[in-house]
Design a protein around this motif. Sequence first.
Motif, mmCIF file in Angstrom:
data_model
loop_
_atom_site.group_PDB
_atom_site.id
_atom_site.type_symbol
_atom_site.label_atom_id
_atom_site.label_comp_id
_atom_site.label_asym_id
_atom_site.label_seq_id
_atom_site.Cartn_x
_atom_site.Cartn_y
_atom_site.Cartn_z
ATOM 1 N N PHE A 65 0.625 -1.507 0.133
ATOM 2 C CA PHE A 65 0.028 0.209 0.158
ATOM 3 C C PHE A 65 0.916 1.110 0.310
ATOM 4 N N GLY A 66 2.195 1.515 0.747
ATOM 5 C CA GLY A 66 2.877 2.591 1.054
ATOM 6 C C GLY A 66 3.384 3.167 -0.475
ATOM 7 N N GLY A 67 4.151 1.414 -1.429
ATOM 8 C CA GLY A 67 4.557 1.826 -2.452
ATOM 9 C C GLY A 67 3.467 2.472 -3.120
ATOM 10 N N PHE A 68 2.213 1.571 -4.120
ATOM 11 C CA PHE A 68 1.334 1.798 -4.307
ATOM 12 C C PHE A 68 -0.029 3.699 -4.158
ATOM 13 N N ALA A 69 -0.050 4.271 -3.016
ATOM 14 C CA ALA A 69 -0.166 5.092 -2.630
ATOM 15 C C ALA A 69 0.636 6.250 -2.451
ATOM 16 N N GLY A 70 2.279 6.110 -2.945
ATOM 17 C CA GLY A 70 3.573 6.970 -3.024
ATOM 18 C C GLY A 70 3.687 7.404 -3.931
ATOM 19 N N LEU A 71 2.901 6.589 -5.453
ATOM 20 C CA LEU A 71 3.308 6.122 -6.651
ATOM 21 C C LEU A 71 2.014 6.945 -7.119
ATOM 22 N N LEU A 72 0.578 6.907 -6.695
ATOM 23 C CA LEU A 72 -0.035 7.735 -6.960
ATOM 24 C C LEU A 72 0.123 9.446 -6.821
ATOM 25 N N ILE A 73 0.361 9.562 -5.408
ATOM 26 C CA ILE A 73 0.506 11.167 -5.106
ATOM 27 C C ILE A 73 1.420 11.555 -5.790
ATOM 28 N N SER A 74 2.260 10.717 -5.879
ATOM 29 C CA SER A 74 3.319 11.622 -6.600
ATOM 30 C C SER A 74 3.335 11.694 -8.401
ATOM 31 N N GLY A 75 1.814 10.412 -8.836
ATOM 32 C CA GLY A 75 2.016 11.671 -10.055
ATOM 33 C C GLY A 75 0.597 12.470 -9.873
ATOM 34 N N VAL A 76 0.425 12.792 -8.653
ATOM 35 C CA VAL A 76 -0.023 14.189 -8.671
ATOM 36 C C VAL A 76 0.533 15.769 -8.683
ATOM 37 N N PHE A 77 1.590 15.448 -7.921
ATOM 38 C CA PHE A 77 2.314 16.533 -7.472
ATOM 39 C C PHE A 77 3.347 16.324 -8.116
ATOM 40 N N LEU A 78 4.655 15.409 -9.189
ATOM 41 C CA LEU A 78 5.033 15.698 -10.242
ATOM 42 C C LEU A 78 4.778 15.773 -11.788
ATOM 43 N N SER A 79 3.265 15.778 -11.672
ATOM 44 C CA SER A 79 2.698 15.490 -12.712
ATOM 45 C C SER A 79 3.318 16.644 -13.904
ATOM 46 N N GLY A 80 4.286 16.753 -15.026
ATOM 47 C CA GLY A 80 4.955 18.015 -15.651
ATOM 48 C C GLY A 80 5.945 18.134 -15.840
ATOM 49 N N TYR A 81 6.687 17.430 -14.799
ATOM 50 C CA TYR A 81 8.073 17.395 -14.666
ATOM 51 C C TYR A 81 8.842 17.015 -15.642
ATOM 52 N N PRO A 82 9.875 17.539 -16.575
ATOM 53 C CA PRO A 82 10.776 17.176 -17.408
ATOM 54 C C PRO A 82 11.638 16.067 -17.661
ATOM 55 N N ASN A 83 11.467 15.343 -18.823
ATOM 56 C CA ASN A 83 11.894 13.859 -18.058
ATOM 57 C C ASN A 83 13.544 14.212 -19.513
ATOM 58 N N VAL A 84 14.665 13.578 -19.852
ATOM 59 C CA VAL A 84 15.683 13.809 -20.346
ATOM 60 C C VAL A 84 15.691 12.681 -21.248
ATOM 61 N N ASN A 85 16.383 13.216 -22.582
ATOM 62 C CA ASN A 85 16.611 11.672 -23.493
ATOM 63 C C ASN A 85 15.506 11.772 -24.025
ATOM 64 N N ILE B 29 6.743 13.019 -16.396
ATOM 65 C CA ILE B 29 6.326 12.602 -15.876
ATOM 66 C C ILE B 29 4.554 13.126 -15.753
ATOM 67 N N SER B 30 3.765 12.191 -15.807
ATOM 68 C CA SER B 30 2.363 12.521 -15.249
ATOM 69 C C SER B 30 1.637 11.592 -14.675
ATOM 70 N N PHE B 31 0.685 11.222 -14.442
ATOM 71 C CA PHE B 31 -0.588 11.336 -13.489
ATOM 72 C C PHE B 31 -0.992 9.744 -14.162
ATOM 73 N N THR B 32 -0.215 9.655 -15.639
ATOM 74 C CA THR B 32 -1.009 8.221 -16.516
ATOM 75 C C THR B 32 -0.182 7.462 -16.324
ATOM 76 N N GLY B 33 1.240 8.503 -16.316
ATOM 77 C CA GLY B 33 2.018 6.964 -16.246
ATOM 78 C C GLY B 33 2.367 6.735 -15.132
ATOM 79 N N GLN B 34 2.132 7.356 -14.013
ATOM 80 C CA GLN B 34 2.944 7.170 -12.569
ATOM 81 C C GLN B 34 1.290 5.539 -11.735
ATOM 82 N N LEU B 35 -0.062 6.381 -12.749
ATOM 83 C CA LEU B 35 -0.723 4.903 -12.812
ATOM 84 C C LEU B 35 -0.703 3.487 -12.862
#
Lengths: 58, 455
Positions: free
Chosen positions: B348-368, B373-379
């Motif tokens: 649960f900790g890992g699952f919830a952590g990934l979903l929450i990161s999708g909310v707050f980190l959505s839109g951060y850029p990636n490299v290469n 980063i997106s909520f969909t990707g984290q989900l």
Amino acid sequence: MSISTFEGAGAVFTFADKPAILMVITFFVAAVSLFALVATMIHEKHSYSDPQPKKLKH
Amino acid sequence: MEEQTTLTLEQLHTMIEMTNTLNMEIFYWWCTALMILIHAGFLSYEIGASRLKNALAAGVKNILAFGFVVPSVFLCGWAIYNAFPDGLVPRMDALMAAMPWSESMGPNLKDNATGIFWGAFALFAATTGSILSGAIIERARMSAFIILTIALGGVLWLLAASWGWHPEGWLTVQFGYHDVGAAGVVHQVAGFFALAVVINLGARIGRFNPDGSANQIVGHSMPMSVVGLMLIIVGFFGFLGGCIIYNSGAQWINIYGQPTNLSAFAFNTLMGFAGGLIGAYLTTREPFWMMSGGLVGIISVAPGLDLYHPGLAYLIGMGVAAAAPLVNNLLLKFRLDDAVGAFAVHGFGGFAGLLISGVFLSGYPNVNGMAEISFTGQLIGALVMGALGFIPGYAISYALKKIGMLRVPAHAEERGLDLTEVPAQAYPEWAAMYGHASTVNGTEVTTLVVETKPA
């Protein structure tokens, strides 16, 4: 011994230049791991059928 | 007078490069050493969480996990990580280059990296085995645990890492999956795997009443468990240090190639930990879950350790850790006996952590050229990690159950696994202390007959 000098050497481990022997060693690592698993199963079988508590090892 | 020599630019350059390489090696060497404390912590934690009659059996199981998982990662795990970033079709050149007979898989003077990274990955694998072992204490067969932990630590976690914790992993490249602290690839996979095994394994005898209500089964030493949990936290600093790429002479990067540093990890690891402690304290008031909550706090912020504001990490850790004991209570409603709350903490900790990161980190850029980063990707990543743990865990444990290899016989469980299968005694003086009637105010309150082992 896989090298005769450290000058310019890369892989220095035993049998590094003999992949066939390394495969045999790898096979034995896997076989020993499997043996340990089978030994665990046998130990369990004997333990569960033995009404006496396991004897202490000194 | 000594003659002074002036180094050429080329010599200086070589010296700096070598120093950087050695620093990198030293960094991961100590990260790996610290990670062994995770295993030590789980050992203490699970022994303490077991009843006296099962204390040593829990310890043997935990020690054996280490002994089996490390060679598994050597034999095939490292090759899986390197060969499967595209999905289920291997890259054959990478597969062969990481097999045990390749030049990089042993002492090699021109390769300062492979062994040290392999070591860190092997310790991550041992962590997954420890997560599983806690959930199934006191009734799982040792041999079944070994088979399950080889599958989890030697294969599944490395497949998860190849997909979502690899610079070219398909989850990252296509969906921008972001999980720098391995919340999904280690904790969620192991937590869901443990849940699947618990479903097939069944509850400990006496855990549930016929009406479905649960009885408490208390471990014999909560202090030992709590100290073990604190050791795990110490080990986490090695674990999370191992999640960063030491970039010699340049900005350090995370596993995906994005720039980061240890300062970011320090801020958010500690704040997540503190938040988790408080969150679990608010819902339970007891030390076992407080320390487990600390773990939940770190795991829940692990996906975004490099990007969260520390205050946000504190709040996330607190929220998820407050909910974790409730998740464990929910499992009890379904008569699922996860002895140490492994699913609630890691799954649960890992699952919830990934979903929450999708909310707050959505839109951060990636490299290469990788997706941002997106909520969909984290989900999607969270669902993949859950399935990757749960489905094989269920299938293997179901097969073991069908052939009668999953669970110890009832008579062995009732008597205790230490007396049954361990030729040693945890507390030899215990029988002398409690093997007779004790009295309070002249009234006999208990008579506890303790079976002892023959010498």
